[in-house]
Scaffold this active site. Structure first.
Site, PDB file in Angstrom:
ATOM      1  N   ASN A 130     -17.251  22.436 -29.000  1.00  0.00           N
ATOM      2  CA  ASN A 130     -16.314  23.543 -28.782  1.00  0.00           C
ATOM      3  C   ASN A 130     -17.164  24.760 -28.438  1.00  0.00           C
ATOM      4  O   ASN A 130     -17.763  25.358 -29.325  1.00  0.00           O
ATOM      5  CB  ASN A 130     -15.481  23.777 -30.039  1.00  0.00           C
ATOM      6  CG  ASN A 130     -14.608  25.014 -29.913  1.00  0.00           C
ATOM      7  OD1 ASN A 130     -14.468  25.574 -28.822  1.00  0.00           O
ATOM      8  ND2 ASN A 130     -14.012  25.437 -31.021  1.00  0.00           N
ATOM      9  N   TRP A 131     -17.165  25.093 -27.159  1.00  0.00           N
ATOM     10  CA  TRP A 131     -18.030  26.198 -26.714  1.00  0.00           C
ATOM     11  C   TRP A 131     -17.455  27.572 -27.045  1.00  0.00           C
ATOM     12  O   TRP A 131     -18.138  28.586 -26.841  1.00  0.00           O
ATOM     13  CB  TRP A 131     -18.273  26.104 -25.208  1.00  0.00           C
ATOM     14  CG  TRP A 131     -19.307  25.104 -24.806  1.00  0.00           C
ATOM     15  CD1 TRP A 131     -20.074  24.341 -25.633  1.00  0.00           C
ATOM     16  CD2 TRP A 131     -19.694  24.780 -23.473  1.00  0.00           C
ATOM     17  NE1 TRP A 131     -20.914  23.549 -24.893  1.00  0.00           N
ATOM     18  CE2 TRP A 131     -20.707  23.799 -23.556  1.00  0.00           C
ATOM     19  CE3 TRP A 131     -19.287  25.204 -22.205  1.00  0.00           C
ATOM     20  CZ2 TRP A 131     -21.311  23.263 -22.427  1.00  0.00           C
ATOM     21  CZ3 TRP A 131     -19.886  24.666 -21.080  1.00  0.00           C
ATOM     22  CH2 TRP A 131     -20.893  23.705 -21.195  1.00  0.00           C
ATOM     23  N   LYS A 132     -16.196  27.609 -27.467  1.00  0.00           N
ATOM     24  CA  LYS A 132     -15.560  28.892 -27.783  1.00  0.00           C
ATOM     25  C   LYS A 132     -15.710  29.854 -26.581  1.00  0.00           C
ATOM     26  O   LYS A 132     -15.692  29.400 -25.445  1.00  0.00           O
ATOM     27  CB  LYS A 132     -16.139  29.465 -29.083  1.00  0.00           C
ATOM     28  CG  LYS A 132     -16.085  28.421 -30.207  1.00  0.00           C
ATOM     29  CD  LYS A 132     -16.382  28.945 -31.570  1.00  0.00           C
ATOM     30  CE  LYS A 132     -16.271  27.810 -32.586  1.00  0.00           C
ATOM     31  NZ  LYS A 132     -16.454  28.250 -33.959  1.00  0.00           N
ATOM     32  N   GLU A 160      -9.766  29.796 -35.519  1.00  0.00           N
ATOM     33  CA  GLU A 160      -9.915  31.123 -34.883  1.00  0.00           C
ATOM     34  C   GLU A 160      -8.644  31.517 -34.157  1.00  0.00           C
ATOM     35  O   GLU A 160      -8.297  32.698 -34.102  1.00  0.00           O
ATOM     36  CB  GLU A 160     -11.133  31.108 -33.938  1.00  0.00           C
ATOM     37  CG  GLU A 160     -12.432  31.133 -34.731  1.00  0.00           C
ATOM     38  CD  GLU A 160     -13.581  30.390 -34.079  1.00  0.00           C
ATOM     39  OE1 GLU A 160     -13.526  30.102 -32.876  1.00  0.00           O
ATOM     40  OE2 GLU A 160     -14.555  30.091 -34.800  1.00  0.00           O
ATOM     41  N   GLY A 200     -21.508  26.398 -32.556  1.00  0.00           N
ATOM     42  CA  GLY A 200     -22.767  27.025 -32.166  1.00  0.00           C
ATOM     43  C   GLY A 200     -23.836  26.057 -31.668  1.00  0.00           C
ATOM     44  O   GLY A 200     -24.486  26.316 -30.644  1.00  0.00           O
ATOM     45  N   SER A 245     -20.563  24.268 -39.006  1.00  0.00           N
ATOM     46  CA  SER A 245     -22.019  24.317 -39.117  1.00  0.00           C
ATOM     47  C   SER A 245     -22.688  22.946 -39.037  1.00  0.00           C
ATOM     48  O   SER A 245     -23.653  22.668 -39.754  1.00  0.00           O
ATOM     49  CB  SER A 245     -22.431  25.052 -40.402  1.00  0.00           C
ATOM     50  OG  SER A 245     -21.987  26.411 -40.359  1.00  0.00           O
ATOM     51  N   GLU A 282     -11.866  21.280 -40.403  1.00  0.00           N
ATOM     52  CA  GLU A 282     -12.832  22.376 -40.291  1.00  0.00           C
ATOM     53  C   GLU A 282     -12.574  23.382 -41.403  1.00  0.00           C
ATOM     54  O   GLU A 282     -11.727  24.270 -41.261  1.00  0.00           O
ATOM     55  CB  GLU A 282     -12.685  23.069 -38.925  1.00  0.00           C
ATOM     56  CG  GLU A 282     -12.982  22.153 -37.755  1.00  0.00           C
ATOM     57  CD  GLU A 282     -13.492  22.929 -36.554  1.00  0.00           C
ATOM     58  OE1 GLU A 282     -14.542  22.544 -36.029  1.00  0.00           O
ATOM     59  OE2 GLU A 282     -12.867  23.922 -36.154  1.00  0.00           O
ATOM     60  N   GLY A 318     -19.432  28.674 -38.485  1.00  0.00           N
ATOM     61  CA  GLY A 318     -20.326  29.741 -38.030  1.00  0.00           C
ATOM     62  C   GLY A 318     -21.065  30.449 -39.160  1.00  0.00           C
ATOM     63  O   GLY A 318     -21.656  31.495 -38.955  1.00  0.00           O
TER      64      GLY A 318
HETATM   65  P1  13P Z   1     -19.831  26.079 -35.865  1.00  0.00           P
HETATM   66  O1  13P Z   1     -20.390  24.711 -35.554  1.00  0.00           O
HETATM   67  O2  13P Z   1     -20.441  27.164 -35.055  1.00  0.00           O
HETATM   68  O3  13P Z   1     -19.798  26.345 -37.344  1.00  0.00           O
HETATM   69  O4  13P Z   1     -18.294  26.034 -35.382  1.00  0.00           O
HETATM   70  C1  13P Z   1     -17.487  24.997 -35.791  1.00  0.00           C
HETATM   71  C2  13P Z   1     -16.215  25.053 -35.029  1.00  0.00           C
HETATM   72  O5  13P Z   1     -15.428  25.954 -35.202  1.00  0.00           O
HETATM   73  C3  13P Z   1     -15.970  24.008 -34.034  1.00  0.00           C
HETATM   74  O6  13P Z   1     -14.668  24.058 -33.564  1.00  0.00           O
END
Ligand code: 13P
Length: 249
Positions: free
Chosen positions: A9-11, A97, A235, A213, A167, A173
């Site tokens: 998930n590149w957000k 998010e 991330g 994470s 999650e 994050g």
């Molecule tokens: P991180 O791996 O940055 O903690 O994010 C997890 C996430 O929200 C994947 O959708």
């Protein structure tokens, strides 16, 4: 045996050029990897580049969101037919998010899930508790409620391709990862809820990913848990070497 799925998930990261560079470096690293399914979910503007870069490879492309209406006056939104038209096969729904910053609720997650399934997209529905809920002993209740409402009036037949991602919000994050045991316990709750909504046979086949994470250093211990059927990586998925290391845990 459930085939594992490792999803990025590149957000809100990467321009189309940066996405192209990622695939140039990433694809050779995983080209012989046939143990797990690999999905990358870029932002909308990088999807086209990603689909073309990944064409003919073992990497599928997903979106991070959708809107459930077929088309219309919905400024700023994207519907399923647009995603399918550009070659998207998967879609993340109800990421924390989006729930936190964009007002998504269990009910909009349900509408989005139905829309994705009707379009033949593979939905990755995200659930998870915030820290206060975990500390108050409410994790079970929260996960059950999120699943029950997300799955409302969805049949087992229609939901066949469903993937759920657990999650825990406090792990996203933050560098804090749920222990494999904590994740496995939460997955068992989600699976039990899926069994109630869709039947035991469905639940036994349902893939439940862990997200929060996930890094190259902890991927193996998480993925070794029988209850954990893959990962949703934020991330650490932005760097080709790091995401390849997670894929090949
Ligand atoms: P991180 O791996 O940055 O903690 O994010 C997890 C996430 O929200 C994947 O959708």
């Amino acid at each position: 045996m459930r085939n594992k799925l490792i999803a990025a998930n590149w957000k809100m990261y990467k321009t189309p050029d940066e996405a192209r560079d990622f695939f140039r470096d990433f694809l050779p690293l995983v080209k012989d990897h046939d143990r797990d399914e690999i999905v990358v979910c870029p932002n909308y503007l990088a999807i086209d580049v990603a689909v073309h870069a990944a064409k003919g490879s073992n990497v599928a492309i997903g979106a991070q969101n959708l809107f459930w209406e077929k088309e219309g006056a919905y400024t700023g939104e994207i519907c399923t037919s647009m995603l399918v038209a550009v070659g998207v096969t998967h879609v993340i729904i109800g990421h924390s998010e989006r729930r936190q910053y964009f007002g998504e609720t269990d009910d909009t997650v349900n509408l989005k899930l139905k829309s994705a399934l009707a379009a033949g997209l593979i939905p990755i529905v995200c659930v998870g508790e915030v820290l206060e809920e975990r500390e108050a002993g409410l994790t079970d209740d929260v996960l059950r409620r999120q699943c029950l409402r997300a799955f409302n009036k969805v049949s087992a037949k229609k939901a066949a391709s469903l993937v759920v991602a657990y999650e825990p919000v406090w792990a996203i994050g933050t560098g804090k990862t749920a222990t494999p045991q904590m994740a496995a316990d939460a997955h068992a709750i989600i699976r039990a809820e899926a069994a109630e909504s869709f039947g035991q046979e469905f639940a036994d086949k349902l893939r439940i990913l862990y997200g929060g994470s996930v890094k190259p250093e902890n991927a193996k211990s998480l993925m070794s848990e029988a209850e954990i059927d893959g990962a949703l990586v934020g991330g650490a998925s932005l760097d080709p070497k790091s995401f390849a290391a997670i894929v090949k845990y």
